[in-house]
Design an enzyme around this catalytic site. Structure first.
Site, PDB file in Angstrom:
ATOM      1  N   GLU A 196       0.786  -1.235   0.000  1.00  0.00           N
ATOM      2  CA  GLU A 196       0.000   0.000   0.000  1.00  0.00           C
ATOM      3  C   GLU A 196       0.822   1.290   0.000  1.00  0.00           C
ATOM      4  O   GLU A 196       0.602   2.183   0.838  1.00  0.00           O
ATOM      5  CB  GLU A 196      -0.992  -0.003   1.183  1.00  0.00           C
ATOM      6  CG  GLU A 196      -1.892  -1.225   1.146  1.00  0.00           C
ATOM      7  CD  GLU A 196      -3.016  -1.231   2.193  1.00  0.00           C
ATOM      8  OE1 GLU A 196      -2.899  -0.517   3.207  1.00  0.00           O
ATOM      9  OE2 GLU A 196      -4.006  -1.947   1.965  1.00  0.00           O
ATOM     10  N   GLU A 314      -6.475  -7.720  -1.845  1.00  0.00           N
ATOM     11  CA  GLU A 314      -6.930  -7.582  -0.453  1.00  0.00           C
ATOM     12  C   GLU A 314      -8.333  -7.053  -0.541  1.00  0.00           C
ATOM     13  O   GLU A 314      -8.591  -6.135  -1.339  1.00  0.00           O
ATOM     14  CB  GLU A 314      -6.127  -6.531   0.337  1.00  0.00           C
ATOM     15  CG  GLU A 314      -4.775  -6.930   0.825  1.00  0.00           C
ATOM     16  CD  GLU A 314      -4.221  -5.936   1.881  1.00  0.00           C
ATOM     17  OE1 GLU A 314      -5.019  -5.226   2.554  1.00  0.00           O
ATOM     18  OE2 GLU A 314      -3.002  -5.870   2.015  1.00  0.00           O
TER      19      GLU A 314
HETATM   20  C1  LIG Z   1      -3.652   1.745   7.930  1.00  0.00           C
HETATM   21  C2  LIG Z   1      -3.558   0.317   7.582  1.00  0.00           C
HETATM   22  O1  LIG Z   1      -4.093  -0.154   6.590  1.00  0.00           O
HETATM   23  N1  LIG Z   1      -2.874  -0.427   8.420  1.00  0.00           N
HETATM   24  C3  LIG Z   1      -2.729  -1.850   8.230  1.00  0.00           C
HETATM   25  C4  LIG Z   1      -1.380  -2.135   7.704  1.00  0.00           C
HETATM   26  O2  LIG Z   1      -1.083  -3.507   7.667  1.00  0.00           O
HETATM   27  C5  LIG Z   1      -1.176  -4.120   8.929  1.00  0.00           C
HETATM   28  C6  LIG Z   1      -0.657  -5.509   8.777  1.00  0.00           C
HETATM   29  O3  LIG Z   1       0.723  -5.419   8.585  1.00  0.00           O
HETATM   30  C7  LIG Z   1      -2.597  -4.028   9.453  1.00  0.00           C
HETATM   31  O4  LIG Z   1      -2.675  -4.639  10.721  1.00  0.00           O
HETATM   32  C8  LIG Z   1      -2.961  -2.559   9.549  1.00  0.00           C
HETATM   33  O5  LIG Z   1      -4.310  -2.435   9.900  1.00  0.00           O
END
Ligand SMILES: CC(=O)N[C@H]1CO[C@H](CO)[C@@H](O)[C@@H]1O
Ligand SMILES: *[C@@H]1O[C@H](CO)[C@@H](O)[C@H](O)[C@H]1NC(C)=O
Ligand SMILES: *[C@@H]1O[C@H](CO)[C@@H](O)[C@H](O)[C@H]1NC(C)=O
Ligand SMILES: *[C@@H]1O[C@H](CO)[C@@H](O)[C@H](O)[C@H]1NC(C)=O
Length: 382
Positions: A196, A314
Site C-alpha cells: 500500500e 486484499e
Molecule cells: C492503515 C492500515 O491499513 N494499516 C494496516 C497495515 O497492515 C497491517 C498488517 O501489517 C494491518 O494490521 C494494519 O491495519
C-alpha cells in the site's frame, strides 16, 4: 496484535516433520500472457488469501504447515505474505533487517531469512505459490518510516522514502539480498515492491511535493531493479489500486494518495496490477457492497484496456461478510477480473488463534465456505 511464540525448525527438520509423505514440487515459474497468469504454457488461476503473519510471529514449521493447509483446503493456489520486518533491536520472533544507528543488516540467520526458507518450504509442501511483499507503507513491522528515520532523520517526511538516494540504496540492498536468495525458487509467484505505498504513512506527514509522478517514478525504478537481478519472477506493486481522476467526487478515485493505477499498469517492468478494497476505511459507508462492485468492474476495465492481469489482492468488510463477499466474488467472476486474495486467512494453531483484525476468516467462519465456492468458480473459468 498478538505475538505467537514457538520453536523454529530447520528446513531439514521440516522435511522430517512431514514424514514419508511425498512433497509436491513447484515446477515452472508463473508467467503472464495478456490478461492471464500462466504456468508451463497453461492458464494459472491466482486465487487465495493473505497471511501476512505466517513468517513473522515465530510459528513452528508444524504450525506454518497447518496455516497453509487451512488455506489450501479452500482450493487456493496463492498466498500473499510479508517478506519484511525492520527492527531497531533484535526480537525473539522473526525479523529480517536490523537497524543500528543508521546501518541496516539483513538477518540471514534462523530467525531471519532462514525462517523465511521454512515459509517457502511449507507453502510448497501445500502446493501453494507465494506473493512476497518487500516493505510496508505503514509502521507495522517497520516499513518505510524506519528507512526514513534511520537514514534521513527521525520524523522526516514519509514520502522522502521514494526520492532520497540513501533510502533508495538501502531498499535496493535489502531487496537484492532477499530476492537473490530465491531467484531459482518457483514457489515464489511474484515480488511486490511495498504494501500500500502512499505519499503519507502512519504518521500522516508529507513533504507536500509527493504526487502520483513521485510514486510512479519509484515503482518504475524499483521494478526494473528487481528484473535486473531476477528475470524468473513476476513483479507488481502491492498498492491499493487508487485511480487518479481529480474531478471524481470519490476519494479512492482522486489520486490524492499518490497512486495512479492506470499509469502504473503501463510500466513495462510491472507484470500485473493490484487493487485493495476497504470501502468502510475509505469513507464509502453509504453502500459499501455497491461501491465494491463498481471498484471491481472499474479495475476489470483497466485490465482489458492495458491487457495485463489485475488481481483484487486484499478486500474486506467486518460486518455483513457473507452478503458482501457473495456480491464481490460474483462480480470478480463475471467481470473477468484475473484473480483475488481475501484479507485474511485465519487458523487455530497449537500456539493459539492467528491474528484477528476483524477481517479474519477461520476454517469455521461463515465466509470460509464462500471462499471454497468461488475458488472453484474462478478456476473453472479458465
Ligand atoms: C492503515 C492500515 O491499513 N494499516 C494496516 C497495515 O497492515 C497491517 C498488517 O501489517 C494491518 O494490521 C494494519 O491495519
Ligand atoms: C508532481 O509534482 C512535481 C513537483 O514535485 C511536478 O513537477 C509535477 O508536475 C507534478 N505532477 C503531477 C501529475 O501533478
Ligand atoms: C449486505 O449485503 C447485501 C448483499 O448481499 C447488500 O445488498 C446489503 O446492502 C448489505 N447490507 C449492509 C448493511 O451493508
Ligand atoms: C471456531 O473454533 C474455535 C476453536 O475451536 C472456537 O474457539 C470458536 O468459538 C469457533 N467459532 C465458531 C463460530 O464456531
Amino acid at each position: 496484535m498478538k505475538l505467537l511464540t514457538g520453536c523454529i525448525l530447520s528446513g531439514t527438520a521440516l522435511l522430517a516433520s512431514l514424514g514419508t509423505q511425498a512433497l509436491p514440487t513447484a515446477t515452472g515459474f508463473i508467467g503472464t500472457s495478456g490478461q492471464t497468469f500462466t504456468l508451463n504454457g497453461a492458464a494459472f488461476t491466482v486465487v487465495g488469501a493473505n497471511s501476512y503473519w505466517v513468517g513473522l510471529t515465530g510459528l513452528s514449521t508444524t504450525d506454518m504447515n497447518q496455516a497453509f493447509a487451512d488455506i489450501a483446503k479452500t482450493g487456493a493456489t496463492s498466498v500473499r505474505t510479508w517478506g519484511f520486518n525492520d527492527v531497531t533491536a533484535p526480537t525473539s520472533t522473526a525479523y529480517y533487517q536490523l537497524w543500528t544507528n543508521g546501518t541496516p543488516t539483513v538477518n540471514t540467520g534462523s530467525t531471519g531469512l532462514g525462517n523465511f526458507d521454512n515459509v517457502v518450504a511449507s507453502a510448497k509442501a501445500n502446493g501453494l505459490r507465494l506473493i512476497v511483499t518487500l516493505t510496508n507503507n505503514w509502521s507495522d513491522y517497520g516499513g518505510m518510516d524506519v528507512y526514513v528515520n534511520q537514514l534521513i532523520g527521525q520524523g522526516q517526511y514519509h514520502d522522502y522514502f521514494y526520492t532520497n538516494s540513501a533510502t533508495q540504496a538501502a531498499y535496493k540492498n535489502y531487496v537484492k539480498t532477499f530476492v537473490s536468495r530465491y531467484v531459482n525458487e518457483p514457489t515464489i509467484l511474484a515480488w511486490e515492491l511495498a504494501n500500500e505505498p502512499r505519499c503519507t504513512g502512519s504518521t500522516g506527514t508529507t513533504s507536500g511535493t509527493c504526487n502520483t509522478t513521485t510514486i510512479t517514478n519509484w515503482v518504475s525504478t524499483m521494478s526494473a531493479y528487481i528484473k535486473s537481478i531476477d528475470s524468473n519472477h513476476l513483479v507488481a506493486i502491492g498498492d491499493e489500486g487508487f485511480f487518479n481522476d481529480p474531478s471524481s467526487s470519490l476519494y479512492p478515485y482522486q489520486g490524492g494518495q499518490g497512486i495512479d493505477f492506470n499509469a502504473n499498469l503501463q510500466v513495462s517492468t510491472l507484470d500485473f496490477g493490484t487493487a485493495h478494497l476497504y470501502p468502510v476505511s475509505w469513507g464509502q459507508t453509504s453502500d459499501p457492497t455497491g461501491f465494491g462492485v463498481q471498484w471491481i468492474e472499474d479495475h476489470a476495465t483497466s485490465q482489458k484496456t492495458y491487457n495485463k492481469p489485475v488481481i483484487l489482492e486484499e478486500f474486506g468488510v467486518t460486518t455483513n461478510m457473507t452478503g458482501t463477499y457473495t456480491q464481490w466474488y460474483s462480480t470478480i467472476d463475471s467481470s473477468g477480473l484475473t484473480g483475488d486474495l481475501i484479507w485474511q486467512a485465519g487458523s487455530y494453531l497449537s500456539s493459539g488463534a492467528t491474528p484477528n483484525d476483524g477481517y479474519t476468516v477461520y476454517p469455521n467462519s461463515s465466509a470460509y465456505p464462500l471462499e471454497i465456492q468461488y475458488t472453484t468458480a474462478l478456476k473453472a473459468r479458465t
